[in-house]
Design a protein around this motif. Structure first.
Motif, mmCIF file in Angstrom:
data_model
loop_
_atom_site.group_PDB
_atom_site.id
_atom_site.type_symbol
_atom_site.label_atom_id
_atom_site.label_comp_id
_atom_site.label_asym_id
_atom_site.label_seq_id
_atom_site.Cartn_x
_atom_site.Cartn_y
_atom_site.Cartn_z
ATOM 1 N N PHE A 1 5.481 6.263 -8.661
ATOM 2 C CA PHE A 1 5.403 4.996 -7.935
ATOM 3 C C PHE A 1 6.783 4.442 -7.609
ATOM 4 O O PHE A 1 6.959 3.737 -6.618
ATOM 5 C CB PHE A 1 4.594 3.965 -8.738
ATOM 6 C CG PHE A 1 3.101 4.206 -8.670
ATOM 7 C CD1 PHE A 1 2.520 4.646 -7.489
ATOM 8 C CD2 PHE A 1 2.301 4.000 -9.772
ATOM 9 C CE1 PHE A 1 1.154 4.872 -7.416
ATOM 10 C CE2 PHE A 1 0.932 4.219 -9.706
ATOM 11 C CZ PHE A 1 0.354 4.665 -8.525
ATOM 12 N N ARG B 1 7.828 6.370 -4.698
ATOM 13 C CA ARG B 1 6.772 6.312 -3.697
ATOM 14 C C ARG B 1 6.391 7.701 -3.212
ATOM 15 O O ARG B 1 6.235 7.933 -2.008
ATOM 16 C CB ARG B 1 7.238 5.490 -2.482
ATOM 17 C CG ARG B 1 7.602 4.078 -2.809
ATOM 18 C CD ARG B 1 8.188 3.375 -1.598
ATOM 19 N NE ARG B 1 8.092 1.937 -1.810
ATOM 20 C CZ ARG B 1 7.039 1.220 -1.431
ATOM 21 N NH1 ARG B 1 6.032 1.770 -0.839
ATOM 22 N NH2 ARG B 1 7.002 -0.074 -1.687
ATOM 23 N N LEU C 1 0.220 3.383 -1.245
ATOM 24 C CA LEU C 1 0.712 3.277 -2.612
ATOM 25 C C LEU C 1 -0.107 2.255 -3.396
ATOM 26 O O LEU C 1 -0.552 2.510 -4.524
ATOM 27 C CB LEU C 1 2.179 2.852 -2.583
ATOM 28 C CG LEU C 1 2.847 2.806 -3.947
ATOM 29 C CD1 LEU C 1 3.940 3.863 -4.018
ATOM 30 C CD2 LEU C 1 3.449 1.446 -4.226
ATOM 31 N N ARG D 1 -2.366 2.969 -6.529
ATOM 32 C CA ARG D 1 -2.046 2.262 -7.772
ATOM 33 C C ARG D 1 -3.300 1.594 -8.352
ATOM 34 O O ARG D 1 -3.610 1.724 -9.532
ATOM 35 C CB ARG D 1 -0.966 1.197 -7.515
ATOM 36 C CG ARG D 1 -0.271 0.750 -8.798
ATOM 37 C CD ARG D 1 0.414 -0.589 -8.625
ATOM 38 N NE ARG D 1 1.503 -0.597 -7.665
ATOM 39 C CZ ARG D 1 2.785 -0.326 -7.984
ATOM 40 N NH1 ARG D 1 3.116 0.019 -9.191
ATOM 41 N NH2 ARG D 1 3.703 -0.400 -7.061
#
Lengths: 232, 482
Positions: free
Chosen positions: A140, A143, A159, A163
């Motif tokens: 994360f 990315r 993303l 997530r």
């Protein structure tokens, strides 16, 4: 401290003029570009958080500009379109836009969509930033997602979607919940957005997007992320 | 006295003269006389026909016998050999005259056939030249009657159930109508000897599409059928042409409609978007800073004005395009008009460089200011649309003897020679810009119509990097109207 930096790309002077005054009034810092080419240049120096992009422009069209921006920047993109057909929506979202607004629009709606596009899914401190699920490596911070040898970049909304899904791994999440969590409270019914973004996400993380291994469809409910997260 | 008795008399006289000459003037032997008779009979046969020749040869046989075969002066013959000679003579002359008559008839037939063919050919050619001034079947029928020298002709078109007539018939047209209907219905061609009308069904493939009645001419069946076939082709062609015209008209009006709708979608959406954006913003945030509110109100106001102009233009375009142009000339200054045009195009010009120039003060001339502004605006708009944003557009006015020229020059990619006439066609848009630059394909058509309505013209010269459109207006036209 401004609410964000917005680059307005439109060939029509009056639209640029209106956006400048309105968005500045709403607390954003505004830059503008007349053509797609100019937008791609400004992108580097102005470093916007969001690009407001007109679909119909002479020269490099809006969709081409959108794809070009997507190839090297994680900026949020909202497209302005004059048409209101399913095909155009999908084309805009497929080109990598996070959202689109159909002209004529109402300003409060535009501002709401800008806020939604700039909105980020909060990440609880406990959740890992890098982890492995089966063959998949998710980062994360960078990315990126890596499935085997191929590494793909995620757009901001992709993303956020990933997530949220991984934070609730192995739970069925309804369309409405996902939409409201990732886009905002007004987006509960926009299932077609979700469809396009899940399709794009699957292309990036699944070995075979036709038979997904990680993002499973829960018929009539929504989606479920399948797998155990191993923090790295 | 009729022709035939006269011919017979002449034939007999000929035989008598030969007999007299051979018997009294130059005594010759019977063989020579026989040949002289034979020669005479042949001449008669080839000139007039079998009957005259046959009677002449019978007379010649009798005289031959009487005057030249012993015993001379009697119709009896002493020597049987002379009988043979006499009958040989009779048979030869009869056969020869028969042959020569047949040959003559063949020649006549061939001539007739050739005339028929020529007529059919003339008819087919005339058919191709028929214009759309009068109903096609009527013109076709008139031509048919004229070429085949008919007294009267009737054509019944089955689909429309209409009779077309030409000439004056011996019998009433009404009598023919029923037969014509029947001929079309059953696809038959009844012969009608008592009325002396030839009736023929006109078929296209197996389907009878019309029928034809002809009066006052004779022609073989094959020619009649040939006419029927040509009429079938002609009617079918006319039908196809009508259909094509209808389709073309429908296509044009459909195209005009979609073009106007497209133009509205493109052009109207922007001002509408801005007005809505500004008003919704003002309504939702009443306590925004005064400057921002003022700016939004200004934008809404300007765009409302912009919208009004667009609507005016669209209405003008639609109206101009369908009806002829009414010019209301008034004496005006061309430069003023151009300046007004440019002022009204603020949003299109934006920050583009537009040069306006003039040689010397041009004379005032009479033109319709409203129309001329529309035309000039179209061309300036095109120049802006089709040339790069960093290149200037120049508008110049040139005055020369008898005419005034308004030149609009851009530095775009230019218009290929093969497209230079096509761009004036209604709805034509160059394939190279069609999908990139919005437009209706009407602007230049209208601009040229306006120039021509002023007895002027709109022309262009173009090469890569420079395109100039010229509106020329005669200054004499001003004098007419003063």
């Amino acid at each position: 401290m401004t609410a964000g930096r917005i680059l307005v790309v439109d060939d029509q002077a009056q639209i640029r003029r209106f956006m400048r005054t309105t968005l500045a009034g709403a607390g954003y810092e505004v830059g503008d570009a007349k053509t797609g080419e100019e937008a791609l240049e400004k992108l580097r120096e102005f470093r916007p958080d969001l690009v407001l992009l007109d679909v119909n422009m002479p020269g490099l069209g809006g969709l081409a500009v959108c794809r070009a921006i997507r190839s090297d920047a994680n900026v949020a993109i909202i497209m302005l379109t004059v048409r209101n057909s399913e095909g155009d929506k999908v084309a805009a979202l497929d080109a990598g836009a996070d959202d689109f607004v159909t002209k004529p629009f109402s300003t409060p709606e535009l501002l709401a969509r800008i806020r939604a596009a700039l909105r980020r899914v909060p990440s609880p401190p406990s959740s890992p930033v890098r982890f492995r699920v089966g063959q998949l490596v998710v980062d994360f911070a960078a990315r990126t997602v890596a499935n085997g040898a191929t590494t793909e970049h995620l757009t901001p909304k992709e993303l956020d979607l990933l997530r949220y899904l991984t934070q609730h791994a192995n739970e069925a999440i309804s369309h409405r919940e996902l939409l409201q969590a990732v886009w905002g409270p007004d987006y509960g019914d926009q299932v077609d957005y979700l469809r396009v973004f899940i399709k794009n996400l699957r292309k990036k993380i699944e070995t075979n997007p036709e038979r997904p291994e990680y993002i499973k469809t829960e018929p009539w409910v929504g989606y479920r992320f399948n797998g155990t997260l191993e923090p790295l | 006295m009729g022709q035939r008795p006269l011919r017979l008399l002449v034939s007999f006289a000929g035989v008598a003269i030969v007999t007299f000459v051979a018997n009294r003037l130059i005594p010759v032997n019977p063989t020579t006389v026989g040949f002289a008779y034979l020669l005479l009979v042949l001449v008669i046969a080839s000139a007039w026909g079998f009957l005259e020749a046959a009677l002449a040869s019978v007379l010649a046989t009798l005289l031959f016998n009487f005057f030249f075969f012993p015993p001379v002066g009697k119709f009896t013959i002493a020597d049987p050999q002379n009988w043979v000679a006499l009958f040989s003579f009779l048979a030869t002359s009869l056969i020869a005259s028969r042959l020569s008559t047949m040959a003559k008839r063949r020649a006549l037939e061939a001539m007739e056939r050739q005339r028929d063919l020529e007529n059919l050919y003339a008819f087919s050619r005339a058919m191709l030249l028929i214009d759309r001034a009068a109903p096609f079947p009527q013109q076709l029928l008139d031509k048919l009657a004229e070429i085949f020298e008919l007294r009267a002709a009737v054509l019944f078109e089955h689909n429309a159930s209409v009779f077309y007539r030409t000439g004056t018939p011996d019998i009433g047209f009404e009598d023919l109508d029923g037969q014509l209907r029947g001929a079309t219905l059953h696809g038959i061609s009844p012969s009608d000897p008592k009325r002396q009308a030839m009736i023929v069904a006109v078929r296209l493939g197996p389907e009878p599409i019309a029928s034809l009645a002809l009066q006052g001419g004779t022609m073989p069946e094959s020619v009649l059928q040939g006419i029927a076939n040509l009429v079938a082709i002609g009617l079918d062609r006319a039908r196809a042409q009508d259909l094509a015209e209808q389709i073309e008209a429908a296509r044009q009006s459909e195209q005009l409609r979609t073009t106007l709708i497209d133009a509205m979608a493109h052009e109207f959406k922007t001002p509408l978007t801005l007005i809505k954006a500004a008003t919704t913003s003002l309504l939702s945030s009443p306590d925004a800073p005064k400057e921002s509110r003022q700016e939004q109100l200004t934008i809404a106001d300007e765009e409302a004005e912009h919208l009004r102009k667009l609507i005016d233009d669209a209405v003008e375009m639609a109206r101009l395009d369908t009806t002829h142009i009414d010019v209301h000339p008034q004496i005006s200054d061309v430069q003023d008009t151009i300046r007004e045009c440019v002022a009204s195009m603020e949003s299109e010009i934006d920050d583009r460089l537009l040069e306006i120039g003039c040689d010397k003060q041009p004379p005032d001339i009479a033109f319709d200011r409203r129309l001329m502004k529309l035309a000039i605006k179209q061309i300036i708009d095109n120049a802006l649309k089709y040339s790069p944003a960093d290149k200037p557009v120049a508008v110049r006015v040139l005055a020369s003897k008898g005419k005034l020229t308004i030149e609009i020059t851009d530095h775009g990619p230019g218009i290929p020679v093969e497209e230079q006439t096509r761009i004036f066609q209604r709805f034509y848009r160059s394939p190279s810009v069609k999908d990139q630059i919005p437009g209706s394909g009407l602007g230049l058509t209208i601009a040229r119509s306006i120039a021509q309505a002023h007895k002027g013209d709109l022309t262009l010269t173009s090469r890569p990097g420079e395109t100039t459109f010229r509106i020329t207006l005669p200054t004499i036209y001003a004098g007419d109207k003063k």
